[in-house]
Design a protein around this motif. Structure first.
Motif, mmCIF file in Angstrom:
data_model
loop_
_atom_site.group_PDB
_atom_site.id
_atom_site.type_symbol
_atom_site.label_atom_id
_atom_site.label_comp_id
_atom_site.label_asym_id
_atom_site.label_seq_id
_atom_site.Cartn_x
_atom_site.Cartn_y
_atom_site.Cartn_z
ATOM 1 N N ARG A 64 0.866 -1.190 0.000
ATOM 2 C CA ARG A 64 0.000 0.000 0.000
ATOM 3 C C ARG A 64 0.899 1.237 0.000
ATOM 4 O O ARG A 64 1.187 1.791 1.056
ATOM 5 C CB ARG A 64 -0.887 0.023 1.237
ATOM 6 C CG ARG A 64 -2.060 -0.895 1.144
ATOM 7 C CD ARG A 64 -3.019 -0.568 2.297
ATOM 8 N NE ARG A 64 -4.171 -1.414 2.239
ATOM 9 C CZ ARG A 64 -5.290 -1.092 1.603
ATOM 10 N NH1 ARG A 64 -5.396 0.057 0.985
ATOM 11 N NH2 ARG A 64 -6.306 -1.917 1.600
ATOM 12 N N PRO A 65 1.339 1.673 -1.170
ATOM 13 C CA PRO A 65 2.275 2.793 -1.217
ATOM 14 C C PRO A 65 1.650 4.148 -0.879
ATOM 15 O O PRO A 65 2.372 5.093 -0.567
ATOM 16 C CB PRO A 65 2.772 2.773 -2.661
ATOM 17 C CG PRO A 65 1.670 2.113 -3.421
ATOM 18 C CD PRO A 65 1.057 1.119 -2.485
ATOM 19 N N ALA A 66 0.314 4.234 -0.944
ATOM 20 C CA ALA A 66 -0.375 5.486 -0.636
ATOM 21 C C ALA A 66 -1.826 5.152 -0.327
ATOM 22 O O ALA A 66 -2.320 4.088 -0.721
ATOM 23 C CB ALA A 66 -0.295 6.438 -1.834
ATOM 24 N N PRO A 67 -2.537 6.037 0.369
ATOM 25 C CA PRO A 67 -3.955 5.780 0.621
ATOM 26 C C PRO A 67 -4.704 5.581 -0.707
ATOM 27 O O PRO A 67 -4.487 6.303 -1.678
ATOM 28 C CB PRO A 67 -4.435 7.050 1.326
ATOM 29 C CG PRO A 67 -3.202 7.627 1.939
ATOM 30 C CD PRO A 67 -2.084 7.293 0.980
ATOM 31 N N VAL A 69 -4.380 3.145 -2.823
ATOM 32 C CA VAL A 69 -3.593 2.436 -3.835
ATOM 33 C C VAL A 69 -3.148 1.106 -3.231
ATOM 34 O O VAL A 69 -2.645 1.076 -2.109
ATOM 35 C CB VAL A 69 -2.354 3.245 -4.275
ATOM 36 C CG1 VAL A 69 -1.524 2.457 -5.279
ATOM 37 C CG2 VAL A 69 -2.763 4.586 -4.849
ATOM 38 N N SER A 71 -1.130 -2.633 -4.441
ATOM 39 C CA SER A 71 -0.472 -3.498 -5.420
ATOM 40 C C SER A 71 -0.482 -4.929 -4.902
ATOM 41 O O SER A 71 -0.205 -5.168 -3.724
ATOM 42 C CB SER A 71 0.970 -3.051 -5.673
ATOM 43 O OG SER A 71 0.991 -1.824 -6.362
ATOM 44 N N THR A 93 -1.886 -3.429 -9.941
ATOM 45 C CA THR A 93 -2.044 -2.258 -9.090
ATOM 46 C C THR A 93 -3.450 -1.708 -9.279
ATOM 47 O O THR A 93 -3.908 -1.520 -10.415
ATOM 48 C CB THR A 93 -0.996 -1.183 -9.417
ATOM 49 O OG1 THR A 93 0.305 -1.757 -9.236
ATOM 50 C CG2 THR A 93 -1.146 0.030 -8.516
ATOM 51 N N PHE A 95 -6.472 1.237 -7.793
ATOM 52 C CA PHE A 95 -6.688 2.463 -7.036
ATOM 53 C C PHE A 95 -8.171 2.577 -6.724
ATOM 54 O O PHE A 95 -9.024 2.092 -7.473
ATOM 55 C CB PHE A 95 -6.151 3.710 -7.767
ATOM 56 C CG PHE A 95 -6.917 4.089 -8.992
ATOM 57 C CD1 PHE A 95 -7.871 5.100 -8.939
ATOM 58 C CD2 PHE A 95 -6.691 3.458 -10.200
ATOM 59 C CE1 PHE A 95 -8.588 5.461 -10.080
ATOM 60 C CE2 PHE A 95 -7.400 3.808 -11.344
ATOM 61 C CZ PHE A 95 -8.352 4.816 -11.273
#
Length: 111
Positions: A64-67, A69, A71, A93, A95
């Motif tokens: 979870r590289p960002a809220p 998102v 992968s 990935t 979103f």
């Protein structure tokens, strides 16, 4: 997130209709030997491809590289009728939108 794993499995088993429901408008996919493909091209190619009858996903990993998102990475073992098993390392990935999760990217590396 279990529901996205279920979504990922549906993409393998349900074909073009599932991709049309789930893909983002600017989705990119990479398949050897077909190369880099975009949304409409992906759907059209799937309309003419035989469907997978089964898929199992092992070595599952999530990032979870960002809220909003997420992968997924995994090893796929898939089978089509009257064909040899297919093995690949895969990433997808997604979103989050107001209407649910959309697939932004998918890549397969055959083993």
């Amino acid at each position: 997130m279990n529901s996205l794993w279920t979504t990922e499995e549906a993409l393998w088993l349900e074909g073009a209709d599932a991709f049309e429901r789930i893909m983002a408008d600017d989705c990119l996919m990479v398949f050897a030997p077909m190369g880099i493909m975009r949304n409409a091209e992906i759907v059209e190619s799937l309309r003419h491809a035989p469907r997978w009858q089964s898929v199992s996903m092992s070595d599952r990993a999530e990032a979870r590289p960002a809220p909003g998102v997420l992968s997924l990475a995994y090893r796929a073992s898939a089978q089509r009728p009257n064909s040899a098993p297919y093995e690949a390392l895969c990433t997808s990935t997604y979103f989050e939108t107001g209407e649910g999760w959309r697939l932004l990217q998918h890549q397969q590396t055959p083993l």
